[in-house]
Design a protein around this motif. Structure first.
Motif, PDB file in Angstrom:
ATOM      1  N   MET A 129      52.817  17.942  36.646  1.00 29.72           N
ATOM      2  CA  MET A 129      52.984  19.040  37.494  1.00 29.72           C
ATOM      3  C   MET A 129      51.630  19.187  38.097  1.00 29.72           C
ATOM      4  O   MET A 129      51.722  19.602  39.189  1.00 29.72           O
ATOM      5  CB  MET A 129      53.070  20.343  36.395  1.00 29.72           C
ATOM      6  N   GLY A 130      50.422  18.585  37.479  1.00 28.19           N
ATOM      7  CA  GLY A 130      49.251  18.675  38.158  1.00 28.19           C
ATOM      8  C   GLY A 130      49.331  17.767  39.404  1.00 28.19           C
ATOM      9  O   GLY A 130      48.338  18.352  40.403  1.00 28.19           O
ATOM     10  N   LEU A 131      49.934  16.766  39.509  1.00 23.49           N
ATOM     11  CA  LEU A 131      49.909  16.131  40.660  1.00 23.49           C
ATOM     12  C   LEU A 131      50.772  16.657  41.714  1.00 23.49           C
ATOM     13  O   LEU A 131      50.606  16.449  43.123  1.00 23.49           O
ATOM     14  CB  LEU A 131      50.554  14.641  40.405  1.00 23.49           C
ATOM     15  N   ARG A 132      51.803  17.728  41.272  1.00 21.99           N
ATOM     16  CA  ARG A 132      52.816  18.154  42.292  1.00 21.99           C
ATOM     17  C   ARG A 132      52.105  19.550  42.767  1.00 21.99           C
ATOM     18  O   ARG A 132      52.180  20.018  43.800  1.00 21.99           O
ATOM     19  CB  ARG A 132      53.966  18.461  41.673  1.00 21.99           C
ATOM     20  N   ASP A 133      51.439  20.249  41.977  1.00 21.75           N
ATOM     21  CA  ASP A 133      51.131  21.425  42.334  1.00 21.75           C
ATOM     22  C   ASP A 133      49.810  22.161  41.144  1.00 21.75           C
ATOM     23  O   ASP A 133      49.908  22.235  40.112  1.00 21.75           O
ATOM     24  CB  ASP A 133      52.135  22.636  42.079  1.00 21.75           C
ATOM     25  N   LYS A 134      48.520  22.057  41.897  1.00 15.70           N
ATOM     26  CA  LYS A 134      47.214  22.221  41.165  1.00 15.70           C
ATOM     27  C   LYS A 134      47.367  23.742  40.796  1.00 15.70           C
ATOM     28  O   LYS A 134      46.748  23.943  39.536  1.00 15.70           O
ATOM     29  CB  LYS A 134      46.292  22.092  41.974  1.00 15.70           C
ATOM     30  N   ILE A 135      47.985  24.581  41.353  1.00 20.80           N
ATOM     31  CA  ILE A 135      47.985  26.053  40.869  1.00 20.80           C
ATOM     32  C   ILE A 135      48.428  26.260  39.402  1.00 20.80           C
ATOM     33  O   ILE A 135      47.974  26.814  38.734  1.00 20.80           O
ATOM     34  CB  ILE A 135      48.891  26.878  41.861  1.00 20.80           C
TER      35      ILE A 135
END
Length: 629
Positions: A195-201
């Motif tokens: 998920m961190g690679l897709r969306d840092k939020i």
């Protein structure tokens, strides 16, 4: 201030909007010193109940679904590793749904009181990939069914971890219930890293930089002793990294502002003692410096070392109590973004890790496998060192700069209310603009005071003075425009805000522009990066939503810190190192030492030409540091 009523500045509400911008800011900043944000006292009650329910239901959930934890012997849970892990998972679950930090009015969530899950469960909301040009399959800024599906899998993995029974590993103390199944922990870690690679939020909202390294140690190591020592090393480096980041003047500004906003500080004399000479000089006083750097920085740098190495139990307990006092003080101030659950959990885990598994009982760093110890130290220190030296590459959370007063941030200037209203009309989200959330509660005049108070709050930090200095030079008249704190916009657009300016930089502005289609000059932001360690130089950028980045440069931190927040002497000095071809600022002339040097390296390093060495160029920070030396 009443229990249900807000504290407002002494001003005619009908005349407030007519007051010139800088007079308004001074009025609001002086009011902050005396009353803080001015929210009703019931706000503090809300957060006190929230902490209580977090702890209560965390224990209930852990006990109800864990073999070996019996409600008729809660005192026997104290040294159970499974309790430590499940309370960590419970905290992560609340964070990633938006029910922990950044919840409620002190995080600018009014109606509804959370963002989080209301946004991330919904298709077509905005997402912010951290490295879209470098990581395949991460481009785009629209949340797809793949993203919402991944988010739902993450929530499911956390709920699964809460209900799983423990397993045994080598080295567990005799009679221990065990630890979480390692395969299940690995599933969560893999999902949140993806998920961190897709969306840092979403990644940052889970506080993955704090919890994932420890969870990985419990899921990858085979011996319990190594797991505990690794957890101790990680938490010690978290404290010390935060302490190191606070060794600069910006932290004193943060402490001053936090104390002024503390609901239990009812002594007007003490509030004014946090600044040098109220109302003439509201920079931090010597009292604030002592409170910040003796009570805060010194504690975070020294006491963790005592916890990690002290062979005596009494010294360990002195350090534990000191850390308890530190986190209790932070909780008591109800800081903006309100990371209260995180502080409560750290109060628990400092005693759990260092009192139950003392260095003198076989849990010292030298009792860990050397190769594993080196690996843990490198993994723990690398993001902090990177964040200190090259803050543009990582979030301030990853760099452990929490509440250091040294963050990337931005302030926006919008041409008029219609420009702001377009956010509500064009962007898929779960909350209206803050001004529109507040108006049904307080009316337009009072709502505007609170919204503008956030801009005044930002100007009480050094970086906020640069934001307004840049806007003065790039817009024709601040009195005729609407200024908005960047955190508010991140909150509305993405559903989350925690002081990280990287969440609202060019990537988010481009996504916003794609939907709202502004004209040049409609939306202009001044973005400042975190100040790197060992230099006085801070980089800034000016971003026009329609044109992209239009100017880059730097300023000296001391110039911003040493002026009053309402900028009585005009914009602070800053040096322009690059400007978009054909772009001309519309505001006041740049300060005396500002100069335009239209040169930029291919890797994005900001350059200033210098004589010698064949006319080569060097970075702005290097040049300025040499000049100062």
């Amino acid at each position: 201030m009443g229990y249900r009523t807000a504290e407002l500045p002494d001003v005619d509400l009908d005349e407030f909007a007519k007051i010139p911008f800088f007079e308004r800011m001074k009025l609001l900043q002086l009011h902050w010193v005396e009353h803080g944000f001015g929210t009703p006292k019931q706000t503090g009650t809300f957060y006190a109940w929230k902490i209580f329910l977090y702890a209560l239901f965390g224990l209930i959930v852990a006990g109800a679904f864990t073999a070996g934890l019996e409600f008729n012997n809660i005192a026997g849970w104290w040294d159970e590793p499974i309790l430590y892990q499940k309370l960590m998972i419970w905290t992560i679950l609340l964070e990633i749904t938006g029910l922990a930090a950044t919840c409620g009015p002190l995080a600018f969530h009014f109606d509804p009181p959370i963002g989080g899950i209301l946004y991330w469960w919904q298709n077509d909301t905005l997402r912010v990939p951290p490295y879209p040009k470098r990581v395949p399959l991460t481009k785009g800024n629209r949340r797809t069914p793949w993203d919402t599906g991944l988010y739902k899998l993450i929530l499911a993995s956390l709920i699964l971890l809460l209900v799983l029974s423990p397993q045994h590993v080598d080295g567990l103390p005799e009679g221990s219930a065990g630890i979480l199944p390692q395969w299940a922990v690995l599933i969560y870690c893999g999902l949140i890293l993806l998920m961190g690679l897709r969306d840092k939020i979403i990644f940052l909202s889970s506080r993955a930089e704090q919890y994932v390294p420890t969870l990985l140690c419990f899921s990858l190591f085979s011996n319990f002793v190594d797991m505990v020592i690794a957890a101790k090393v990680f938490i010690v480096i978290i404290w010390m990294g935060a302490g190191f980041s606070k060794m600069q003047h910006g932290f004193s500004s943060t402490v001053s502002i936090m104390v002024q906003n503390t609901p239990w500080v009812v002594w007007d004399r003490f509030r004014k003692a946090t600044v040098k000479d109220y109302p003439n000089d509201i920079r931090p006083s010597r009292t604030t410096h002592l409170l910040a750097h003796i009570g805060g920085t010194t504690c975070e740098l020294i006491m963790p070392l005592v916890l990690l190495f002290a062979p005596w139990g009494w010294a360990t307990w002195i350090a534990i109590i000191s850390i308890w006092m530190l986190h209790t003080f932070i909780i008591s101030t109800f800081p903006l973004a309100v990371p209260l659950e995180w502080n409560v959990f750290f109060i628990f885990c400092v005693a759990f890790l260092f009192a139950n598994f003392h260095a003198g009982d076989g849990y010292a760093v030298w009792d860990m496998e050397p190769v594993l110890l080196v690996t843990v130290l490198v993994a723990a220190l690398f993001p902090i060192v990177l964040g200190a030296l090259r803050p543009q590459y990582v979030s301030f959370l990853v760099g452990m700069k929490q509440y250091a007063g040294n963050w990337s941030a931005a302030t926006f200037s919008l041409r008029n209310k219609e420009i702001e209203d377009r956010i509500n009309d064009k962007i898929v989200k779960s909350a209206d603009n803050q001004i529109d959330q507040l108006e049904p509660l307080f009316g337009p005049e009072i709502s505007e005071i609170f919204i503008q108070k956030a801009v005044a709050f930002r100007m009480m930090h050094p970086m906020g003075r640069m934001h307004i200095s840049g806007l003065m030079c790039h817009v024709d008249d601040l009195d005729k425009r609407i200024q908005r704190e960047g955190e508010f916009l991140s909150n509305v657009l993405t559903g989350w805000n925690f002081g990280d300016g990287h969440c609202l930089d060019e990537r988010l502005i481009a996504a916003w522009q794609e939907r709202c289609e502004y004209e040049p000059g409609d939306v202009i932001a001044v973005f400042t990066e975190s100040r790197p360690a060992f230099t006085n130089i801070v980089q800034y950028r000016v971003i026009d939503a329609a044109l992209g980045t239009v100017e880059k440069g730097f300023y000296r931190h001391d110039d911003a810190y040493n002026t009053q927040p309402w900028l009585p002497d005009g914009p602070i000095p800053h040096t322009v190192t690059w400007r978009q071809e054909g772009y001309e600022p519309q505001g006041v002339p740049h300060p005396g030492n500002a100069r335009k040097v239209p040169s930029i390296a291919h890797d994005g390093t900001w350059l200033i030409p210098r004589q010698g060495a064949g006319g080569t160029a060097e970075s702005a920070a290097q040049s300025a540091s040499r000049a100062e030396a």
